[in-house]
Enzyme design. Structure first.
Site, PDB file in Angstrom:
ATOM      1  N   ARG A 102       0.819  -1.201   0.000  1.00  0.00           N
ATOM      2  CA  ARG A 102       0.000   0.000   0.000  1.00  0.00           C
ATOM      3  C   ARG A 102       0.860   1.260   0.000  1.00  0.00           C
ATOM      4  O   ARG A 102       0.335   2.365  -0.014  1.00  0.00           O
ATOM      5  CB  ARG A 102      -0.839  -0.002   1.255  1.00  0.00           C
TER       6      ARG A 102
ATOM      7  N   ARG B 163     -18.654  -2.154   8.929  1.00  0.00           N
ATOM      8  CA  ARG B 163     -17.313  -1.802   9.415  1.00  0.00           C
ATOM      9  C   ARG B 163     -17.314  -0.385   9.967  1.00  0.00           C
ATOM     10  O   ARG B 163     -17.983   0.491   9.435  1.00  0.00           O
ATOM     11  CB  ARG B 163     -16.301  -1.905   8.262  1.00  0.00           C
TER      12      ARG B 163
HETATM   13  P1  AP5 Z   1      -8.813  -2.654   3.898  1.00  0.00           P
HETATM   14  O1  AP5 Z   1      -9.606  -3.587   4.692  1.00  0.00           O
HETATM   15  O2  AP5 Z   1      -7.859  -3.190   2.900  1.00  0.00           O
HETATM   16  O3  AP5 Z   1      -9.791  -1.581   3.269  1.00  0.00           O
HETATM   17  P2  AP5 Z   1      -9.802  -0.804   1.874  1.00  0.00           P
HETATM   18  O4  AP5 Z   1      -8.565  -0.829   1.055  1.00  0.00           O
HETATM   19  O5  AP5 Z   1     -10.323   0.522   2.214  1.00  0.00           O
HETATM   20  O6  AP5 Z   1     -10.700  -1.681   1.005  1.00  0.00           O
HETATM   21  P3  AP5 Z   1     -12.102  -2.215   1.415  1.00  0.00           P
HETATM   22  O7  AP5 Z   1     -11.956  -3.487   2.191  1.00  0.00           O
HETATM   23  O8  AP5 Z   1     -12.900  -1.108   2.017  1.00  0.00           O
HETATM   24  O9  AP5 Z   1     -12.748  -2.505  -0.005  1.00  0.00           O
HETATM   25  P4  AP5 Z   1     -12.541  -3.684  -1.024  1.00  0.00           P
HETATM   26  O10 AP5 Z   1     -11.720  -3.173  -2.176  1.00  0.00           O
HETATM   27  O11 AP5 Z   1     -12.093  -4.929  -0.362  1.00  0.00           O
HETATM   28  O12 AP5 Z   1     -14.023  -3.809  -1.564  1.00  0.00           O
HETATM   29  P5  AP5 Z   1     -15.168  -4.908  -1.241  1.00  0.00           P
HETATM   30  O13 AP5 Z   1     -14.920  -6.140  -2.025  1.00  0.00           O
HETATM   31  O14 AP5 Z   1     -15.386  -5.013   0.211  1.00  0.00           O
HETATM   32  O15 AP5 Z   1      -7.963  -1.720   4.893  1.00  0.00           O
HETATM   33  C1  AP5 Z   1      -8.574  -1.111   5.991  1.00  0.00           C
HETATM   34  C2  AP5 Z   1      -7.560  -0.298   6.762  1.00  0.00           C
HETATM   35  O16 AP5 Z   1      -6.520  -1.160   7.253  1.00  0.00           O
HETATM   36  C3  AP5 Z   1      -6.825   0.780   5.967  1.00  0.00           C
HETATM   37  O17 AP5 Z   1      -7.571   1.974   5.903  1.00  0.00           O
HETATM   38  C4  AP5 Z   1      -5.542   0.922   6.776  1.00  0.00           C
HETATM   39  O18 AP5 Z   1      -5.762   1.669   7.943  1.00  0.00           O
HETATM   40  C5  AP5 Z   1      -5.252  -0.512   7.191  1.00  0.00           C
HETATM   41  N1  AP5 Z   1      -4.398  -1.236   6.233  1.00  0.00           N
HETATM   42  C6  AP5 Z   1      -4.755  -2.292   5.454  1.00  0.00           C
HETATM   43  N2  AP5 Z   1      -3.724  -2.718   4.719  1.00  0.00           N
HETATM   44  C7  AP5 Z   1      -2.677  -1.913   5.030  1.00  0.00           C
HETATM   45  C8  AP5 Z   1      -1.338  -1.852   4.558  1.00  0.00           C
HETATM   46  N3  AP5 Z   1      -0.868  -2.686   3.635  1.00  0.00           N
HETATM   47  N4  AP5 Z   1      -0.549  -0.875   5.096  1.00  0.00           N
HETATM   48  C9  AP5 Z   1      -0.992  -0.025   6.053  1.00  0.00           C
HETATM   49  N5  AP5 Z   1      -2.257  -0.038   6.519  1.00  0.00           N
HETATM   50  C10 AP5 Z   1      -3.100  -0.972   6.004  1.00  0.00           C
HETATM   51  O19 AP5 Z   1     -16.415  -4.176  -1.936  1.00  0.00           O
HETATM   52  C11 AP5 Z   1     -16.949  -2.981  -1.398  1.00  0.00           C
HETATM   53  C12 AP5 Z   1     -18.490  -2.972  -1.523  1.00  0.00           C
HETATM   54  O20 AP5 Z   1     -18.826  -2.911  -2.908  1.00  0.00           O
HETATM   55  C13 AP5 Z   1     -19.169  -4.235  -0.981  1.00  0.00           C
HETATM   56  O21 AP5 Z   1     -20.384  -3.876  -0.404  1.00  0.00           O
HETATM   57  C14 AP5 Z   1     -19.391  -5.105  -2.228  1.00  0.00           C
HETATM   58  O22 AP5 Z   1     -20.521  -5.944  -2.090  1.00  0.00           O
HETATM   59  C15 AP5 Z   1     -19.606  -4.041  -3.293  1.00  0.00           C
HETATM   60  N6  AP5 Z   1     -19.096  -4.435  -4.597  1.00  0.00           N
HETATM   61  C16 AP5 Z   1     -17.929  -5.098  -4.862  1.00  0.00           C
HETATM   62  N7  AP5 Z   1     -17.767  -5.249  -6.197  1.00  0.00           N
HETATM   63  C17 AP5 Z   1     -18.858  -4.670  -6.776  1.00  0.00           C
HETATM   64  C18 AP5 Z   1     -19.258  -4.469  -8.137  1.00  0.00           C
HETATM   65  N8  AP5 Z   1     -18.512  -4.909  -9.156  1.00  0.00           N
HETATM   66  N9  AP5 Z   1     -20.398  -3.795  -8.362  1.00  0.00           N
HETATM   67  C19 AP5 Z   1     -21.152  -3.331  -7.334  1.00  0.00           C
HETATM   68  N10 AP5 Z   1     -20.841  -3.488  -6.033  1.00  0.00           N
HETATM   69  C20 AP5 Z   1     -19.700  -4.139  -5.764  1.00  0.00           C
HETATM   70 MG    MG Z   2     -11.564  -5.412   1.636  1.00  0.00          MG
END
Ligand code: AP5
Ligand code: MG
Length: 216
Positions: A87, A161
């Site tokens: 990241r 979340r």
């Molecule tokens: P993390 O958990 O990785 O959160 P994020 O990057 O913000 O990503 P999300 O989990 O929110 O989204 P996603 O891309 O997985 O989407 P999802 O499939 O759920 O990180 C959280 C925190 O941890 C960070 O802010 C940081 O503090 C820390 N952290 C993590 N890794 C780190 C690192 N390497 N270094 C430092 N800190 C770190 O989908 C989202 C929604 O959209 C769902 O409701 C889903 O049903 C819907 N959806 C999915 N695909 C579609 C589609 N094609 N069409 C319509 N809806 C869809």
């Molecule tokens: Mg995720």
């Protein structure tokens, strides 16, 4: 051994696609977000520190994340998907050093490109399963659970979340632009980056990913 790295902004579908890919290609799904959320539940100094950073939309330090990742990779002898790592450019550099020491190939690095307004809508309706990690959305028809508030896969009660609110989302997006987006040029300059659009249905996005991963 097939490894995949998904780079994308928050809520682009990393978790959703990782689940589909892990089932299709028999890969271990490693989400640093999930590892950190689990560490944040411990009632100790480290847990409190991590929780504060996640809830505020900031990144956890590279050292903490790399230690957690090393533990997750320790002894693994099958391919894996990295969801949410690297990241920062520093994390990517450290990871490449690790791979070269262990003689492990980098695999596919895929950038899921998607506009901010689309992901903001996805954040608002997201529900996750605290037991099995399945992801749903109560505002998007194709991603609703069959029974309201209940996980289709393991029947646990779904939760929202804590970082899924508009204010934290804006901060998470800002952090992404500043810290994570530079990875696109980093991996492009090494000639290893593939890009797909995330502004498609779940199935269409999965098809695009399979076209990249299945061909190698
Ligand atoms: P993390 O958990 O990785 O959160 P994020 O990057 O913000 O990503 P999300 O989990 O929110 O989204 P996603 O891309 O997985 O989407 P999802 O499939 O759920 O990180 C959280 C925190 O941890 C960070 O802010 C940081 O503090 C820390 N952290 C993590 N890794 C780190 C690192 N390497 N270094 C430092 N800190 C770190 O989908 C989202 C929604 O959209 C769902 O409701 C889903 O049903 C819907 N959806 C999915 N695909 C579609 C589609 N094609 N069409 C319509 N809806 C869809
Ligand atoms: Mg995720």
């Amino acid at each position: 051994m097939k490894n995949v790295i998904l780079i994308a902004p928050p809520a682009a579908g990393k978790g959703t696609q990782s689940k589909l890919l892990s089932e299709k290609y028999n890969l271990i799904h490693i989400s640093t977000g999930d590892l950190l959320r689990s560490a944040s539940q411990k009632n100790d100094e480290m847990g409190t520190l991590i929780k504060g950073l996640i809830d505020n939309g900031s990144l956890v330090s590279d050292e903490i994340v790399i230690d957690l990742l090393k533990d997750a990779l320790d002894g693994l002898n099958s391919g894996y998907i990295l969801d949410g790592f690297p990241r920062t450019v520093n994390q990517a550099e450290k990871y490449l050093e690790m791979l070269s020491e262990l003689n492990i190939p980098l695999g596919d690095v895929i950038f899921i490109d998607i506009p901010k307004d689309v992901i903001k809508k996805r954040i608002i309706g997201r529900l996750v399963c605290p037991s099995c990690g399945a992801v749903y959305n109560n505002l998007i028809e194709e991603n609703k659970p069959s029974k309201e508030g209940i996980c289709d896969e393991c029947a646990s009660a779904l939760i929202k979340r804590q970082d899924d609110n508009e204010e934290t989302f804006d901060k998470r997006y800002e952090t992404y632009v500043k810290e994570t987006y530079p990875l696109v040029d980093f991996f492009k300059s090494k000639g290893v980056l593939s890009t797909i659009s995330g502004n498609l249905t779940k199935e269409e996005t999965f098809d695009r990913l399979q076209q990249i991963i299945g061909n190698k």
